[in-house]
Design a protein around this motif. Structure first.
Motif, PDB file in Angstrom:
ATOM      1  N   THR A 272      -3.209  10.014  -4.812  1.00  0.00           N
ATOM      2  CA  THR A 272      -4.564  10.091  -4.259  1.00  0.00           C
ATOM      3  C   THR A 272      -5.151   8.690  -4.150  1.00  0.00           C
ATOM      4  N   PRO A 273      -6.061   8.477  -3.201  1.00  0.00           N
ATOM      5  CA  PRO A 273      -6.596   7.124  -2.999  1.00  0.00           C
ATOM      6  C   PRO A 273      -7.478   6.672  -4.139  1.00  0.00           C
TER       7      PRO A 273
ATOM      8  N   VAL B  43      -1.309   4.894   5.670  1.00  0.00           N
ATOM      9  CA  VAL B  43      -1.186   6.013   4.736  1.00  0.00           C
ATOM     10  C   VAL B  43      -2.406   6.929   4.753  1.00  0.00           C
TER      11      VAL B  43
ATOM     12  N   TRP C 240      -5.583   6.007   4.210  1.00  0.00           N
ATOM     13  CA  TRP C 240      -6.579   5.608   3.209  1.00  0.00           C
ATOM     14  C   TRP C 240      -7.581   4.596   3.775  1.00  0.00           C
TER      15      TRP C 240
ATOM     16  N   LEU D 249      -3.404   0.524   4.475  1.00  0.00           N
ATOM     17  CA  LEU D 249      -4.351   1.609   4.205  1.00  0.00           C
ATOM     18  C   LEU D 249      -4.457   2.557   5.397  1.00  0.00           C
TER      19      LEU D 249
ATOM     20  N   LYS E 121       0.529   4.341  -2.610  1.00  0.00           N
ATOM     21  CA  LYS E 121       0.442   5.757  -2.241  1.00  0.00           C
ATOM     22  C   LYS E 121       1.497   6.568  -2.996  1.00  0.00           C
TER      23      LYS E 121
ATOM     24  N   VAL F  96       0.834  -1.212   0.000  1.00  0.00           N
ATOM     25  CA  VAL F  96       0.000   0.000   0.000  1.00  0.00           C
ATOM     26  C   VAL F  96       0.865   1.257   0.000  1.00  0.00           C
ATOM     27  N   ARG F  97       1.989   1.209   0.678  1.00  0.00           N
ATOM     28  CA  ARG F  97       2.888   2.364   0.642  1.00  0.00           C
ATOM     29  C   ARG F  97       3.371   2.628  -0.778  1.00  0.00           C
TER      30      ARG F  97
END
Length: 339
Positions: free
Chosen positions: A174-175, A199, A201, A196, A169, A165-166
């Motif tokens: 943007t998510p 970060v 999100w 999530l 990002k 996930v990092r």
């Protein structure tokens, strides 16, 4: 391996920063931009190296002298599945210069044994199924003081998976409007959810996909408690945990998770379509996530008002896997009555 080299190996990441590719073909199906997080290009063929690599590095720093891991093996028509967890553990152990023993069920093909031995691992064959092999691995860990490597059930495993996930990002900024992944034992799901949250999100909806017959997470969600499946009947054997992580079920109270189940025929059809569209061959376990796009499930969730009618983008985690080749795909299609 000399001490200084071992120390450097314990600090570097064993996984690669995988490509995030925009898929024109899948975007056309959904009507919004679809990104593919291509974990199938990891050095061991699947996302498993993120969590297992991180786990092995951390225990090596604490002085672990031997790793042991039970991995799944699934015989099929013409090919033989290679345990994704076992490959990740063997790869990490070789990088660390730490001995590794991989325990597999009896009947594992010589091809699989040789591949693991090629990573420098010792291979033991015990029992008929993964559960029995795992009992042997736990016995060795207790008896000899070795470190047992769980395929999915450890906070360090989840911490390693959060790196995915990092990377999202950093690439997207943007998510996305939604994130789609497959669920087996729940390690990837928990790791992604942790990522999530890390970060910021945590509001991103996660669509957790399983195939019927390997749907331990969905069964738990429906029952409101952990459920143990009597057997794994799906062809998506890499999703073959009978009971999902307790932490995965807890996460349903903290995040927006849609637990969805598709049929084997939909997962295998998604594998074929993905091969045609993107020239990438993945396991049926990964096909479960891709089926969220190809089967129209995502659009149904929108039509039902469960997902926003307009999504900025969708990210699909292409989890990869080693247990597939062109002959196996044809055999699976024949088994399911597909042309």
């Amino acid at each position: 391996m000399e001490g200084s080299l071992a120390e450097r190996a314990a600090e570097e990441h064993f996984h690669t920063v995988t490509p995030l590719l925009e898929s024109w073909a899948l975007s056309q199906v959904v009507g919004t931009t679809v990104f593919l997080k291509c974990e199938n290009v990891q050095p061991t063929g699947s996302f498993k190296i993120r969590g297992i690599g991180h786990f092995c590095q951390e225990v090596a720093k604490k002085g672990c002298r031997h790793l042991v891991c039970a991995s799944a093996f699934f015989p099929s028509f013409r090919t033989h599945g290679r345990g994704n967890a076992g490959m990740a553990a063997a790869y990490a152990a070789r990088k660390l210069g730490v001995p590794a023993t991989i325990v597999l069920p009896e009947g594992t093909s010589l091809q699989v044994v040789r591949r693991l031995e090629g990573q420098g691992a010792e291979v033991q064959l015990t029992g008929k199924v993964w559960d029995e092999a795992n009992l042997r691995a736990l016995e060795l860990a207790r008896r000899d003081g070795w470190e047992n490597v769980s395929p999915f059930d450890h906070p360090l495993i989840w911490e390693g998976h959060a790196s995915l996930v990092r990377e999202l990002k950093a690439a997207l900024g943007t998510p996305p409007g939604a994130l789609v992944l497959s669920v087996g034992g729940g390690g990837l799901l928990v790791g992604v959810l942790d990522g999530l949250a890390q970060v910021g999100w945590q509001h991103v909806p996660v669509i957790a996909m399983e195939t019927r017959g390997a749907h331990c997470f969905n069964a738990a969600v429906e029952a409101g408690r952990l459920v143990t499946l009597p057997d794994i009947t799906s062809v998506a054997k890499s999703l073959g945990a009978k009971t999902v992580l307790a932490r995965a079920l807890e996460c349903t109270k903290e995040f927006e998770i849609f637990s969805e189940v598709v049929e084997d025929v939909e997962a295998v059809s998604a594998v074929q379509r993905f091969l045609d569209d993107e020239r990438m061959l993945v396991e049926p376990a990964c096909g479960a996530a891709l089926a969220a796009i190809y089967s129209g499930l995502l659009q149904r969730l929108q039509a039902e008002g469960r997902l926003r009618p307009s999504l900025a983008s969708v990210v699909v985690i292409v989890c990869g896997g080693n247990s597939i080749d062109s002959r196996e795909l044809q055999a699976l299609k024949a088994q399911l009555g597909q042309s």
